[in-house]
Design an enzyme around this catalytic site. Structure first.
Site, short mmCIF file in Angstrom:
data_model
loop_
_atom_site.label_atom_id
_atom_site.label_comp_id
_atom_site.label_asym_id
_atom_site.label_seq_id
_atom_site.Cartn_x
_atom_site.Cartn_y
_atom_site.Cartn_z
N HIS A 18 -1.88 -8.49 7.90
CA HIS A 18 -0.97 -8.44 8.06
C HIS A 18 -0.49 -7.67 9.81
O HIS A 18 0.01 -8.03 10.39
CB HIS A 18 -0.33 -6.88 7.43
CG HIS A 18 0.32 -6.57 6.52
ND1 HIS A 18 -0.78 -6.21 5.06
CD2 HIS A 18 1.01 -7.45 4.95
CE1 HIS A 18 -0.26 -6.56 4.07
NE2 HIS A 18 1.00 -7.03 3.82
N LYS A 42 7.20 -2.61 -7.50
CA LYS A 42 6.18 -2.70 -7.37
C LYS A 42 5.98 -0.43 -7.54
O LYS A 42 6.78 -0.06 -6.96
CB LYS A 42 5.29 -3.30 -5.97
CG LYS A 42 5.29 -4.58 -5.34
CD LYS A 42 5.19 -4.76 -4.25
CE LYS A 42 4.51 -6.11 -4.29
NZ LYS A 42 4.56 -6.68 -2.77
N ARG A 91 0.63 -16.87 2.87
CA ARG A 91 -0.79 -16.61 2.40
C ARG A 91 -1.75 -18.27 1.81
O ARG A 91 -2.43 -19.13 2.34
CB ARG A 91 -1.50 -15.94 1.23
CG ARG A 91 -1.29 -14.67 2.53
CD ARG A 91 -2.18 -13.63 1.54
NE ARG A 91 -0.70 -13.09 0.21
CZ ARG A 91 -1.37 -12.99 -1.04
NH1 ARG A 91 -2.10 -12.12 -0.78
NH2 ARG A 91 0.32 -13.10 -1.46
N SER A 129 -2.86 -6.72 -0.32
CA SER A 129 -3.12 -5.28 -1.21
C SER A 129 -3.25 -5.36 -2.31
O SER A 129 -3.46 -4.10 -2.45
CB SER A 129 -1.17 -5.20 -0.52
OG SER A 129 -1.36 -5.31 0.66
#
Length: 163
Positions: A18, A42, A91, A129
């Site tokens: 990030h 989440k 990514r 994460s």
């Protein structure tokens, strides 16, 4: 006209991937807003305020970067902040497949706001994460993936949840 970009995310926790995107955006845009957004899909480790506090700390070296939080729709938030661009970090191909439909919907909601995709540097492509949280839960070393302040706050948070 100043170019303002929003880099939205849940940042739970913020990783070096990030930060790589934030640093590169700070060089490309007049203003960068790191938008901590609530993701209902989440289960966050940190609150919005905690994430905002951490991000303010790790982005303090860039004078054109601010950190904010929102619980609403990203496109409405971008309009509210007079942002011209939404930045999405990628990514892998799977990130791209996830992000494209969102970018298309955002364009349908407001065709004046562009979505830019930015690949993370190679060394950060495997960092997520979710994986960082998993490693931290088992007391693994996450120092290669997150800044020290993040590691410290995660240890405090995770230790308190096991007491």
């Amino acid at each position: 006209m100043a170019k303002t970009a929003i880099f939205p995310g849940s940042f739970d926790p913020v990783t070096y991937g990030h930060i790589d995107i934030i640093e590169r955006c700070a060089k490309l845009f007049d203003y960068v807003i790191v938008g901590v957004l609530h993701n209902q899909a989440k289960s966050p480790l940190f609150t919005l305020e905690e994430k905002k506090e951490i991000l303010i700390s790790v982005t303090s070296e860039w004078s054109n970067v601010t950190v904010d939080a929102s619980k609403g729709l990203l496109i409405d938030y971008a309009k509210e902040k007079n942002a011209n661009v939404i930045i999405r970090g990628l990514r892998s191909v799977s990130d791209f497949e996830y992000e494209v439909p969102q970018a298309i919907m955002n364009r349908k909601l407001d065709n004046e706001i562009e979505t830019f995709f930015m690949m993370t540097k190679d060394e950060y492509q495997a960092i997520s994460s979710s994986l960082v949280k998993e490693i931290a839960k088992f007391n693994g070393d996450i120092s290669n993936f997150v800044p020290a302040i993040v590691s410290e706050k995660m240890k405090l948070k995770l230790n308190s949840s096991f007491e």
